[in-house]
Design a protein around this motif. Structure first.
Motif, short mmCIF file in Angstrom:
data_model
loop_
_atom_site.label_atom_id
_atom_site.label_comp_id
_atom_site.label_asym_id
_atom_site.label_seq_id
_atom_site.Cartn_x
_atom_site.Cartn_y
_atom_site.Cartn_z
N THR B 221 -58.43 31.92 93.34
CA THR B 221 -57.69 31.65 92.12
C THR B 221 -56.48 30.75 92.35
OG1 THR B 221 -58.33 33.82 91.31
CG2 THR B 221 -56.51 32.74 90.17
N TYR B 222 -55.71 31.03 93.38
CA TYR B 222 -54.44 30.31 93.54
C TYR B 222 -54.40 29.39 94.77
CZ TYR B 222 -53.19 34.05 90.32
OH TYR B 222 -53.18 34.91 89.28
N GLY B 223 -54.86 29.86 95.90
CA GLY B 223 -54.77 29.04 97.12
C GLY B 223 -53.42 29.12 97.79
N SER B 224 -52.43 29.58 97.05
CA SER B 224 -51.10 29.76 97.62
C SER B 224 -50.39 30.83 96.80
CB SER B 224 -50.30 28.46 97.58
OG SER B 224 -50.10 28.05 96.25
N CYS B 225 -49.28 31.34 97.34
CA CYS B 225 -48.55 32.38 96.62
C CYS B 225 -47.08 32.31 96.99
CB CYS B 225 -49.13 33.75 96.98
SG CYS B 225 -48.41 35.10 96.03
N THR B 226 -46.23 32.45 95.98
CA THR B 226 -44.79 32.42 96.25
C THR B 226 -44.21 33.83 96.26
OG1 THR B 226 -44.34 32.17 93.90
CG2 THR B 226 -44.54 30.15 95.19
N GLU B 227 -45.00 34.81 95.82
CA GLU B 227 -44.49 36.18 95.76
C GLU B 227 -44.66 36.89 97.10
OE1 GLU B 227 -46.14 38.35 92.46
OE2 GLU B 227 -46.12 36.55 91.22
N PRO B 230 -47.56 38.31 99.62
CA PRO B 230 -48.46 37.31 99.03
C PRO B 230 -49.88 37.85 98.82
CG PRO B 230 -48.13 36.88 101.36
CD PRO B 230 -47.22 38.02 101.01
N ASP B 232 -53.96 36.69 96.88
CA ASP B 232 -54.79 35.77 96.09
C ASP B 232 -55.90 36.61 95.46
OD1 ASP B 232 -55.78 33.55 94.85
OD2 ASP B 232 -55.88 32.33 96.68
N TYR B 234 -59.88 36.54 94.48
CA TYR B 234 -61.15 35.86 94.72
C TYR B 234 -62.18 36.40 93.75
CZ TYR B 234 -58.56 34.49 98.79
OH TYR B 234 -57.58 33.98 99.61
N GLN B 266 -58.59 41.36 94.42
CA GLN B 266 -57.25 40.89 94.79
C GLN B 266 -57.01 41.31 96.24
OE1 GLN B 266 -53.94 42.78 92.79
NE2 GLN B 266 -52.69 40.93 92.96
N PHE B 294 -55.41 29.26 102.39
CA PHE B 294 -54.33 29.95 101.68
C PHE B 294 -53.04 29.68 102.41
CE2 PHE B 294 -51.48 33.50 100.95
CZ PHE B 294 -51.53 33.63 99.56
#
Lengths: 170, 300
Positions: B221-227, B230, B232, B234, B266, B294
């Motif tokens: 979904t995202y490929g990266s995360c700032t939270e 972290p 993602d 799928y 998740q 990721f």
């Protein structure tokens, strides 16, 4: 003893490689070390290392990436930088060869700021602007994933923009 | 991104490249009259001698310098430091051509400052393995030792090394460290994934064969995360009732494809290092898989 055909081919390939890549590698060394005197020596040291391993390195997809990785690492190492500078100054004294010309103050300031960034960011910035390298190329040279290279580049540009009081990078 | 920054950077880059043009030519021309190996040695030799002098005095070597001309057959070997990178080895440089130079005699042994070469030839970084025990094979500087944590690899006289390690399911990061006799160190890290062979519990319709399997498709979904932590998500499609494995070096998970052939999971990767991308594999029980990169970007 006469060299074998294979050796001759290898040596000629190295010469072609050396002539093609030398200036680019010196530029990278200069940008990352800031040493007018030492940049050429850093580049020579990297090419020397490549020459000694040429049989292996010439088989790589991108031997130029290997040399750039070596010189990029050497240029940000204070020990290597000082050693190269010392060698170059000694050579200049003996042969009266001149160091690289001084940059304009504005450019000098820019590269000083680049060198002030975290190591990977400064390497990514130098490769991006000096050589127009793609993110994939930068990743290969810095031995990281494209996503990581992209982050280094993004962070580097963001930090540079702040330091230069430019509009913050988005 | 700031166009102003790009403009300033491009100007600085062009001017720097222009400044290098003339000067580098001089050095290149000096290397053009002999075979490449000799050329480099000839160009570098006086510089190395000077470097040994200067660096030697800096680190307390006692050096005796006697100006002379060296004959081709009597060129002394000069031990020199080489680049500090994970891909270089210590070496000795000997001028093969007659070169006016200076003979340097050190009253104390030359110091080997070069880290040993260390490479892993097998398995490949990122490889997925189905065996619990894997033999790591590589090459290092002859005479160097190679360790993986507390375990010592077998190293032959040519520097070929091998060591068997036991893997745990999921991502396994092995760090190999080579030490040479002078105490220089090189470390290389390799990540492999151990996925035990799945005991296939076929879905309800046990007569299903590989060719009859439903479509498999996975997406990140995202490929990266700032939270932090972290994560993602799928999702995709697969054989109804089959198991989906999500495997990464920093977190894993499993889920089951629903009756309509869809799955979503998740996966948290709490130990993911900031700003370092890694691969996440989404695999079904039949071995079909997709990989996604990721990266954890805290604070962006």
């Amino acid at each position: 003893m006469a060299p074998t055909d294979e050796l001759v081919v290898g040596q000629e390939a190295f010469e072609t490689f050396y002539r093609r890549e030398f200036r680019g590698v010196v530029s990278l060394a200069y940008a990352l070390s800031g040493s007018r005197a030492g940049a050429e020596d850093l580049a020579q040291e990297a090419f020397m290392a490549a020459h000694q391993r040429w049989a292996r390195i010439s088989a790589y997809d991108k031997p130029a990436a290997w040399v750039r990785r070596v010189v990029a690492n050497m240029a940000i190492s204070a020990f290597r930088r000082k050693a190269a500078e010392a060698r170059a100054l000694a050579r200049i004294a003996v042969h009266r060869q001149e160091a690289l010309p001084e940059l304009e103050p504005e450019d000098e300031e820019f590269w000083n700021l680049v060198r002030g960034l975290p190591a990977k960011q400064s390497q990514a910035i130098a490769l991006f602007y000096l050589e127009d390298r793609s993110v994939a190329d930068i990743a290969q040279i810095l031995e990281c994933s494209p996503a990581t290279a992209k982050v280094h580049l993004f962070r580097g540009r963001q930090n540079l923009a702040v330091k230069l009081n430019l509009e913050t990078a988005r | 991104m700031s166009l102003e920054l790009d403009g300033r950077a491009r100007r600085a880059a062009e001017n720097l490249k222009a400044s290098v043009e003339g000067a580098s030519l001089l050095l290149a021309e000096r290397t053009s009259k002999a075979r490449p190996g000799r050329r480099l040695a000839a160009v570098l030799r006086p510089a190395w001698v000077a470097a040994v002098l200067i660096l030697g005095s800096a680190v307390g070597f006692a050096l005796v310098v006697e100006p002379t001309t060296v004959e081709p057959t009597s060129s002394p070997a000069t031990t020199v430091p080489l680049p500090t990178t994970s891909m270089t080895t210590s070496t000795a440089t000997t001028a093969a051509a007659p070169v006016p130079t200076t003979t340097v005699t050190a009253s104390s042994p030359a110091v080997d400052l070069s880290p040993p070469f260390l490479s892993i030839t097998s398995p490949e970084d990122g490889a997925t393995l189905e065996e619990k025990t894997v033999e790591f094979v590589g090459v290092t500087e002859p005479g160097a030792t190679v360790n993986a944590g507390p375990y010592r690899a077998q190293v032959d006289e040519k520097g070929n090394w091998r060591i068997k390690l036991v893997l745990t399911p999921g991502g396994n990061q092995a760090r190999f460290v080579a030490h040479d006799a002078a105490g220089n160190e090189t470390a290389v890290v390799v990540t492999v994934f151990y996925e035990p062979p799945v005991t296939t519990t076929m879905p309800a319709t046990t007569t299903t064969t590989q060719t009859e399997l439903g479509e498999f498709d996975a997406n990140a979904t995202y490929g990266s995360c700032t939270e932090d932590p972290p994560f993602d998500v799928y999702y995709g499609v697969g054989e109804p009732g089959s198991t989906i494995y999500v495997v990464s070096p920093y977190g894993s998970g499993t889920t089951t494809v629903n009756g309509e052939g869809h799955f979503e999971i998740q996966v948290f990767v709490p130990e993911a290092p900031p700003e370092e991308g890694f691969l996440v594999k989404v695999k079904d029980q039949y071995g079909r898989q997709e990989s996604f990169e990721f990266v954890f970007l805290p604070g962006i």
